[in-house]
Design an enzyme around this catalytic site. Structure first.
Site, PDB file in Angstrom:
ATOM      1  N   HIS A 131       1.049  -1.184   0.155  1.00  0.00           N
ATOM      2  CA  HIS A 131      -0.087   0.115  -0.153  1.00  0.00           C
ATOM      3  C   HIS A 131       0.860   1.098   0.141  1.00  0.00           C
ATOM      4  O   HIS A 131       1.370   1.065   0.907  1.00  0.00           O
ATOM      5  CB  HIS A 131      -0.936  -0.021   1.361  1.00  0.00           C
ATOM      6  N   LYS A 190     -13.597   5.931   5.998  1.00  0.00           N
ATOM      7  CA  LYS A 190     -14.082   6.467   5.418  1.00  0.00           C
ATOM      8  C   LYS A 190     -15.200   6.932   5.060  1.00  0.00           C
ATOM      9  O   LYS A 190     -15.592   8.062   4.569  1.00  0.00           O
ATOM     10  CB  LYS A 190     -13.392   6.502   3.531  1.00  0.00           C
TER      11      LYS A 190
END
Length: 937
Positions: free
Chosen positions: A165, A596
């Site tokens: 990532h 999120k």
């Protein structure tokens, strides 16, 4: 020469304190490295640049000390630098390099602190907190005797998983130079160098700083997937191959100290996984060919590491027939291996006829070399070399033959030394090094399945069928022996999907079952998502040979997860697959997208309740649960101290088994230094070990769960109200550097799932990254203050009583305490004064709607956190972090000021003559802020 970049007398930087000596050494090295950097700046750029940097730094310190006039002057100087981008780049480079050096000094101090604490613990015969020795003693105190411990140990499973990532902003080139300097600093601290030796080491430090100064901070192109694979393998080669066997030794010592006179056979309880080269969700560059290349790279490296250690053992084990005896089994194996030796190599081996261990090890070395050469050939067309090891079991068998012979013939010490470390490494790393996990989006499987089923007239418009109809078709086909995909003549994406499963099967044959064991399904929303993968696995001969792992990521998916898994466990076809997997089910939960989607408090509560419910569902169906935690480095993506996070989970959801991602900059911060890596693994394993305890945990009062339901709902409403405001998206793009983060070239994967500006299509990493840069840190606290305040003020029992209940929850509930402490960290690392500078980049009406809301919620959250914890200031419970933030701010602030000025100029003149230089300066400032805050996304 002392330059201003050195920390002034009396100042300290971050670190776990262990007395004045540790802090003195930290101050010494920060001052030393700062002076060396100052000299480098003067040599390379001239006195004027150095003076300019020093003036900006002094102004930032004055502003933090309360001189409001200094803020105007910093802003003026930042605007001046925008007009002279070479000077701006030099100043940004100075602050960025300074933080990289300070981080090195802190890493050294942390290592020295760990050594100091270990020595004190040994002298006092009291194990340190968060160590294996401490955990084992606590279990014994709970009543776990030696017999029960032997039964519990096979249940202990800890699997850290490296991912690519994109949150490591430093280039590998820079990382390597920092590692070189770290080794020099360690040598200077732990050895007693002569004055001339010290001078030489300082010369080496200066040389490396000069090279760093002359090197680009940023990549000129994105790394390839194989670049990322090699970056990950670096930590296995330089740290884990030695640290992991040492952790096993520490566990054995802990057990033998707690249970004197008892013997324990240690199973493989700690092993590693990787997503690098296997995670194809949203990354078009991870192809079947790349995944195969990654697997080969794993095997190639581990064979090289073994060969190096076998060669060292050859030099070491010089026991001769004239001095000791050797086992018949060993001598017979030497004779068998002799038959594989070419005539031109026998002369060398005959020289060691009186030293059978050496003779055996030479032949083992050459067999490893043959195995490595074989691995580099095409798996499907290669001709097997009879000299190569057919499997890791053959190699391990040879090592154990030597070990057994040593045990039987006065070589016990030799058997328990270097050889034992190599045996343990082979047990853990096999011929695969790290198990490569595969991840793909559920939509990709649905598309492939639709095409395959339509080709054979088994279903028309498969994707449009209802869920029951899809499940019935999949169930029937999984039970059908007829192959579905004999020929790869489908569309390109479908061919790729089918070929991937065939590659997994081939990898298991060539490298062992551990090569690939997990297939993760992103965005799992239905039972059919899981059965689609099982059918594709079945069609490639992988039924019962692969963990089919759903990943639940959004708030809604976390809520639905228990019902989905319950339905899955009741499916007879899936149960047959589970039977072959020893009734073990791996389930992954995502921290980033849930945050999120629903905000910090709702995400954490949904994750907690999902874990409890998933554990209950697994218990009801007789399934052993392995939760896979997809945690990032930042608080907004599930970060924070890993050991505390584990102990804050519902106890029934762990039970000694955990899998957890290690992402981006977290990998280098935890694994670059062997001493820090060992400490991290001890903390991780000790926490998981404690969840094996047999003493029942006191249940939390039901009222606390009711409170969290209300709190999370209030927080969710507040969070969604913010991000759904029409002005929010514009503010996000105008008041953060989000539109530049994708240009950093820190990962092979695109920053967005789709090429839109919508938040829903933005990946969680750049989402958090952008808010970190602007110092808002929104994902780690927004909505929490409103929830706590409104809940406290509601109800007939009154504010004081409810606030008291929150204080009790903080004191007595590890989950709630971890949540509040992480909010503290997010607030503490945030800075609304700096954030207001970024807000000025937004249009006035947008700024008023959004930033005024952010400021009010920050203040509200701060007030409520202090009221609950009872602290006078944020992070009073983490004084080292509190001090670090306070002392780092004056050095980070100039980077933020300059970044804001650069962003403003580029937006005013996007096609101006200096646009490219300004863009480069913005990216360098992003790197600098990340280094200063020690956080990316």
């Amino acid at each position: 020469m002392q330059t201003g970049l050195a920390v002034e007398a009396g100042e300290t930087v971050a670190g776990e304190t262990s007395g004045e000596d540790s802090q003195d050494r930290l101050r010494h090295w920060v001052r030393t490295l700062g002076n060396l950097l100052g000299e480098t700046i003067i040599e390379q750029e001239g006195q004027a640049i150095f003076d300019l940097e020093e003036k900006i730094r002094a102004l930032a310190k004055n502003w933090r000390a309360g001189d409001h006039r200094a803020q105007h002057e910093i802003t003026r100087m930042a605007d001046y630098l925008v007009e002279d981008t070479p000077q701006a780049l030099a100043v940004l480079k100075a602050f960025t390099t300074y933080f990289q050096l300070v981080n090195l000094a802190e890493e050294l101090q942390r290592m020295l602190t760990l050594r100091h604490r270990a020595r004190r613990a040994f002298e006092r015969n009291i194990p340190q907190a968060e160590t294996l020795a401490n955990a084992v003693l606590r279990l014994r105190a709970e009543g776990v005797d030696a017999a029960e411990m032997r039964e519990l140990l096979p249940e202990l499973t800890v699997i850290p998983v490296f991912t690519a990532h994109p949150t490591e902003s430093k280039r590998r080139t820079v990382l390597f130079k920092l590692k070189t300097m770290s080794a020099i600093l360690t040598e200077l601290e732990l050895n007693d160098p002569l004055p001339q030796e010290m001078q030489e080491k300082f010369r080496e430090l200066q040389e490396n700083i000069v090279v760093m100064w002359q090197s680009d901070e940023m990549r000129d192109r994105p790394p390839t997937v194989m670049d990322e694979v090699r970056n990950g393998l670096y930590f296995f080669e330089n740290t884990l191959i030695d640290v992991v066997p040492a952790i096993y030794k520490e566990l054995r010592r802990a057990l033998e100290a707690a249970y004197p006179g008892e013997h324990f056979e240690l199973p493989v309880v700690l092993r590693y996984g990787s997503w690098v080269g296997g995670d194809r969700d949203g990354n078009p560059f991870v192809t079947v060919e790349i995944t195969e290349e990654a697997l080969r790279a794993h095997k190639d490296l581990v064979l090289e590491l073994y060969a190096t250690r076998v060669e060292a053992l050859y030099s070491h084990l010089s026991s001769a027939k004239t001095r000791v005896s050797f086992s018949d089994d060993l001598l017979e194996s030497v004779a068998r291996d002799w038959e594989l030796v070419p005539e031109n190599e026998r002369d060398v081996l005959e020289r060691f006829g009186m030293e059978p261990y050496r003779q055996k090890l030479i032949m083992m070395y050459r067999r490893l070399r043959a195995t490595r050469a074989e691995n580099r050939q095409n798996w499907r067309t290669r001709k097997p070399d009879p000299r190569a090891y057919a499997s890791v079991d053959e190699f391990l068998g040879d090592l154990r033959l030597i070990q057994s012979s040593l045990h039987a013939h006065k070589g016990e010490r030799l058997a328990h030394g270097w050889l034992a470390d190599l045996v343990r490494a082979v047990e853990v790393f096999g011929f695969h090094l790290a198990t490569l996990d595969i991840r793909q989006h559920s939509e990709r499987h649905r598309q492939a399945m639709g095409e395959i089923l339509e080709r054979y007239h088994l279903a028309q418009d498969y994707a449009d069928l209802d869920e029951d109809a899809r499940v019935e078709i999949l169930r029937q086909e999984i039970g059908n022996r007829r192959p579905l995909t004999a020929l790869l003549d489908f569309a390109e994406d479908t061919n790729e999907t089918v070929a991937l499963f065939r590659l997994i099967r081939q990898a298991q044959i060539q490298m062992g079952m551990s090569a690939v064991q997990t297939y993760i399904i992103s965005m799992t929303t239905q039972v059919s998502n899981i059965l689609e993968v099982l059918l594709l696995a079945h069609d490639s001969g992988l039924f019962g040979r692969l963990d089919v792992t759903p990943l639940f990521e959004t708030i809604e998916d976390l809520r639905a997860a228990p019902a989905i898994m319950s339905a899955l466990f009741e499916d007879p076809v899936y149960r047959e697959h589970l039977d072959a997997r020893d009734n073990r089910q791996q389930i992954m939960i995502g921290y980033s997208d849930s945050n999120k989607d629903g905000g910090y408090l709702m995400a954490n509560w949904m994750l907690y309740t999902a874990q409890r419910e998933l554990a209950r569902v697994c218990d009801e169906h007789g399934v052993k649960l392995m939760l896979f935690h997809g945690r990032g480095g930042s608080v907004g993506r599930g970060g924070g101290p890993a050991n505390r996070a584990i102990l804050a989970q519902p106890p029934e959801s762990v039970r000694g088994r955990i899998k957890i991602t290690e992402q981006g900059e977290v990998v280098s911060s935890r694994y670059a230094n062997p001493a820090i890596a060992a400490r991290h693994l001890e903390q991780l394993m000790s926490a998981v070990l404690l969840t094996l305890g047999t003493r029942p945990h006191p249940p939390q009062p039901p009222a606390w769960f009711d409170a969290m339901e209300e709190l999370s709902s209030l927080s969710f409403d507040k969070y969604r109200a913010l991000i759904e405001k029409p002005e929010f998206l514009d503010f996000f793009h105008q008041a953060t550097p989000i539109d530049h983060i994708g240009l950093l070239n820190i990962g092979s994967r695109p920053a967005k799932r789709k090429q839109t500006t919508a938040i829903g299509d933005l990946r969680a990493i750049p989402w958090v990254f952008a808010w970190t840069q602007s110092r808002v840190n929104l994902p780690s606290w927004y909505g929490v203050g409103t929830a706590l305040a409104e809940w406290s003020e509601a109800g007939e029992d009154g504010n004081a009583t409810r606030l008291g209940e929150l204080r009790t929850m903080y004191a007595d509930w590890p989950f709630f305490r971890a949540v509040i402490d992480n909010v503290q960290m997010g607030l503490g690392k945030g800075d609304m004064q700096i954030a207001s500078l970024y807000a000025e980049l937004a249009e006035a009406d947008i700024r008023q709607v959004i930033f005024d809301d952010l400021q009010a919620e920050y203040d509200r959250t701060l007030q409520m956190v202090l009221a609950i914890t009872g602290y006078a200031e944020l992070l009073d419970n983490e004084s080292w972090l509190q001090r670090s933030i306070r002392l780092r701010n004056p050095y980070v602030d100039p980077l933020n000021y300059i970044q804001v000025a650069l962003l403003r100029r580029l937006r005013e003149e996007p096609e101006g003559p200096n646009a490219k230089a300004i863009q480069d300066a913005i990216l360098l400032s992003v790197n600098g802020v990340a280094a200063g805050l020690q956080s990316v996304g």
